[in-house]
Design an enzyme around this catalytic site. Structure first.
Site: not given
Ligand code: NAP
Ligand code: GLV
Length: 306
Positions: A269, A221
């Site tokens: 994005h 983000r």
């Molecule tokens: P997720 O499975 O919830 O993973 C989040 C990761 O971030 C976990 O490893 C978590 O640590 C870590 N984290 C969160 N807060 C933290 C902090 N304060 N300090 C250190 N580590 C922290 O989420 P995900 O499904 O992988 O998605 C991640 C993000 O990708 C989404 O929230 C979204 O913003 C972004 N995204 C972007 C796109 C795009 O098109 N650009 C598409 C999809 C998603 P723990 O493992 O210890 O809990």
């Molecule tokens: C895209 O950015 C998503 O969070 O799925």
């Protein structure tokens, strides 16, 4: 028993997908809500939290994306929120990152410049095993990205809140290990969610700990990165190149100097997107779980913000 669908686009395709997945359920496209008391599930990319209070029998909100910061408002009703954890989306994100990491590791910017002046010249390069990639946020998407790069021979550093036990990655945990993580990484891939803890995390102090000339890819983000500090870091070489798929705000303002910076690549994005077929199957499975009295997955922890 009704489900209210609120996609940001492709309404007809979403409707058809859910009618196929949940034929027993009445499905409406917002704002064509039926009697509000019938609505038990809201499936939305974004939805005004105040409007959700109109549905007295609401059981859950199911996000159409992985990022759920839009549902963290204190005005949200007290119902569980499920984020989307779709392996197909993680594959898309991994392909995006592999593309850019390999692009810079293999000096493609130099070769494009050389071609523009008809120059056939081999540039110095480093091999994958000499190019450690650090991944900020090692959840469903971060770990998938790491696995794809590890399979190509890149050493992987993983930074998360609670640490990773993936044997093929070096785990760094929490703020106390963040600078060590940055110092150990030639490319930094930011796939953190936007929470109160991660907002503005990548600022000038952090860029001081980047390896000079390193690569930053932000596809988590935009709000996790201080863009003005990033510009300074690019100008003085603390960061060599940046690839930005997410910015704050979106779209990026037309006069933002990052647009024209020679060391910045920007995409709107699109690193990963919600794939209607797989997302509707996963979301419908969660709804069926709830209807059958089972626990849905993954439920957002509001105290953590993700
Ligand atoms: P997720 O499975 O919830 O993973 C989040 C990761 O971030 C976990 O490893 C978590 O640590 C870590 N984290 C969160 N807060 C933290 C902090 N304060 N300090 C250190 N580590 C922290 O989420 P995900 O499904 O992988 O998605 C991640 C993000 O990708 C989404 O929230 C979204 O913003 C972004 N995204 C972007 C796109 C795009 O098109 N650009 C598409 C999809 C998603 P723990 O493992 O210890 O809990
Ligand atoms: C895209 O950015 C998503 O969070 O799925």
């Amino acid at each position: 028993m009704a489900l209210l669908l609120h996609p940001s686009r492709d309404e007809d395709r979403w409707l058809a997908a859910f009618q196929g997945e949940l034929p027993e359920m009445d499905i409406y496209l917002w704002p064509d809500a039926p009697a509000p008391a019938d609505v038990e599930f809201v499936v939305a990319s974004r939805h005004d939290p105040v409007d959700l209070h109109r549905y007295p029998n609401l059981r859950a909100v199911l996000a159409m994306g992985a990022g759920i910061e839009q549902y963290m408002s204190p005005e949200m009703p007290d119902v569980p929120v499920m984020r989307l954890a779709d392996p197909a989306m993680s594959d898309e994100m991994a392909a995006y990152v592999v593309h850019w990491v390999v692009h810079f590791q293999k000096r493609m910017e130099a070769y494009l410049a050389n071609q523009s002046v008809s120059t056939w010249r081999e540039e110095p390069y480093v091999t994958a095993d000499e190019y450690p990639v650090g991944i900020l946020g090692f959840g469903g998407i971060g770990e998938r990205i790491g696995r794809a790069l590890a399979d190509l021979g890149f050493p992987i550093n993983a930074w998360s809140r609670t640490g990773s036990d993936a044997g093929w990655a070096t785990s760094f945990t929490g703020l106390s290990e963040l600078h060590g993580f940055l110092e150990a990484s030639t490319a930094v891939v930011n796939v953190l969610p936007h929470t109160t803890d991660t907002e503005g995390l990548l600022d000038s102090t952090r860029f001081d700990h980047f390896r000079p000339g390193s690569l930053l890819i932000n596809l988590g983000r935009g709000a996790t990165t201080n863009e003005s500090d990033l510009l300074d870091a690019l100008n003085d070489g603390r960061v060599g190149n940046a690839v930005l798929d997410v910015t704050e705000p979106e779209p990026m303002a037309g006069d933002n100097p990052l647009w024209a910076h020679p060391n910045v690549r920007i995409t709107p994005h699109v690193a990963g997107f919600t794939l209607i077929r797989s997302a509707s199957t996963l979301i419908a499975a969660n709804i069926r779980r709830m209807l059958g009295g089972e626990e849905p997955y993954p439920v957002v922890d509001r105290s953590r913000g993700y």
